[in-house]
Design an enzyme around this catalytic site. Structure first.
Site, PDB file in Angstrom:
ATOM      1  N   GLU A  40      -0.668  -8.005   2.021  1.00 52.29           N
ATOM      2  CA  GLU A  40      -0.465  -9.313   1.374  1.00 52.29           C
ATOM      3  C   GLU A  40       0.950  -9.821   1.585  1.00 52.29           C
ATOM      4  OE1 GLU A  40      -1.790  -6.552   0.132  1.00 52.29           O
ATOM      5  OE2 GLU A  40      -3.189  -6.965  -1.512  1.00 52.29           O
TER       6      GLU A  40
ATOM      7  N   ASN B 244      -1.151  -3.855   6.383  1.00 52.49           N
ATOM      8  CA  ASN B 244      -0.137  -2.952   5.835  1.00 52.49           C
ATOM      9  C   ASN B 244       0.561  -2.220   6.965  1.00 52.49           C
ATOM     10  OD1 ASN B 244      -2.670  -1.598   6.076  1.00 52.49           O
ATOM     11  ND2 ASN B 244      -2.073  -0.016   4.622  1.00 52.49           N
TER      12      ASN B 244
ATOM     13  N   CYS C 217       2.867  -3.911   2.196  1.00 54.58           N
ATOM     14  CA  CYS C 217       1.446  -4.192   2.006  1.00 54.58           C
ATOM     15  C   CYS C 217       1.004  -5.370   2.877  1.00 54.58           C
ATOM     16  CB  CYS C 217       1.163  -4.552   0.555  1.00 54.58           C
ATOM     17  SG  CYS C 217       1.295  -3.184  -0.605  1.00 54.58           S
TER      18      CYS C 217
ATOM     19  N   CYS D  91       2.892  -6.892  -5.046  1.00 55.96           N
ATOM     20  CA  CYS D  91       2.410  -8.072  -4.319  1.00 55.96           C
ATOM     21  C   CYS D  91       2.070  -9.215  -5.277  1.00 55.96           C
ATOM     22  CB  CYS D  91       1.202  -7.723  -3.462  1.00 55.96           C
ATOM     23  SG  CYS D  91       1.660  -6.745  -2.000  1.00 55.96           S
TER      24      CYS D  91
ATOM     25  N   CYS E 129      -1.623  -5.054  -5.187  1.00 55.43           N
ATOM     26  CA  CYS E 129      -0.846  -4.173  -6.066  1.00 55.43           C
ATOM     27  C   CYS E 129       0.096  -5.022  -6.938  1.00 55.43           C
ATOM     28  CB  CYS E 129      -0.050  -3.167  -5.246  1.00 55.43           C
ATOM     29  SG  CYS E 129       1.430  -3.847  -4.458  1.00 55.43           S
TER      30      CYS E 129
HETATM   31  N1  THU Z   1      -1.987  -1.585   0.246  1.00 55.73           N
HETATM   32  C1  THU Z   1      -2.019  -2.877   0.685  1.00 55.73           C
HETATM   33  O1  THU Z   1      -1.596  -3.181   1.805  1.00 55.73           O
HETATM   34  N2  THU Z   1      -2.525  -3.815  -0.153  1.00 55.73           N
HETATM   35  C2  THU Z   1      -3.140  -3.555  -1.346  1.00 55.73           C
HETATM   36  O2  THU Z   1      -3.630  -4.463  -1.990  1.00 55.73           O
HETATM   37  C3  THU Z   1      -3.212  -2.178  -1.829  1.00 55.73           C
HETATM   38  C4  THU Z   1      -2.422  -1.161  -1.066  1.00 55.73           C
HETATM   39  C5  THU Z   1      -1.508  -0.562   1.169  1.00 55.73           C
HETATM   40  C6  THU Z   1      -0.206   0.122   0.819  1.00 55.73           C
HETATM   41  C7  THU Z   1      -0.353   1.439   1.548  1.00 55.73           C
HETATM   42  O3  THU Z   1       0.011   1.237   2.921  1.00 55.73           O
HETATM   43  C8  THU Z   1      -1.840   1.732   1.492  1.00 55.73           C
HETATM   44  O4  THU Z   1      -2.468   0.478   1.242  1.00 55.73           O
HETATM   45  C9  THU Z   1      -2.229   2.738   0.422  1.00 55.73           C
HETATM   46  O5  THU Z   1      -1.699   2.395  -0.802  1.00 55.73           O
END
Ligand code: THU
Length: 140
Positions: A59, A46, A57, A98, A95
């Site tokens: 993913e 992320n 994110c 994603c 999320c």
């Molecule tokens: N985040 C991800 O990178 N992937 C996920 O599956 C859940 C959330 C990140 C977004 C943000 O930078 C941090 O985690 C908190 O939400």
């Protein structure tokens, strides 16, 4: 089709990618490792932003890297997420945004792998995570 895929190794690659997470605001670090149909793996983390909404994110970082290198078919994605000062063994499912972005390139069979909180792994298909979805099929 996915029998024999080494999900434990894919998850390890997600944990390695998590080291590079840029998350000074949430302090929630995520790594992802995306297995392509040709056996190659693209990782991502992320990447947050002071303006918040431009954040990306893990993913989507991995998927966009793969798409931009010519990949279109994917078998599995492992996700390792947790507080920056902790480990990443608890489940961290993609999320909603994603899930939708992954759906663009996969009709539901993609295997999503994450920790089970007890030192093991748990999996669900993208179809389970995003049922009754909207896709290019609806635009025909
Ligand atoms: N985040 C991800 O990178 N992937 C996920 O599956 C859940 C959330 C990140 C977004 C943000 O930078 C941090 O985690 C908190 O939400």
């Amino acid at each position: 089709m996915n029998l024999g895929t080494d999900y434990a190794n894919l998850f390890k690659q997600a944990q390695q990618a998590r080291i590079y997470a840029y998350c000074p605001y949430s302090k929630f670090a995520v790594g992802a490792a995306l297995l392509c149909a040709d056996g190659t793996v693209f990782t991502g983390c992320n990447i947050e932003n002071a303006a918040y909404s431009p954040s990306n994110c893990a993913e989507r970082t991995a998927l966009f890297k793969a798409i931009s290198e010519g990949k279109r078919e994917f078998l599995a994605i492992a996700v390792a997420g947790g507080r920056l000062d902790g480990d990443a063994n608890a489940p961290c499912w993609p999320c909603g945004v994603c899930r939708q972005v992954l759906r663009e390139f996969n009709n539901g069979g993609l295997v999503v792998v994450t920790g089970d909180g007890a030192g093991g792994l748990t999996t669900k298909s993208l179809g389970e995570l995003l049922p009754e979805n909207f896709s290019a099929d609806d635009l025909r």
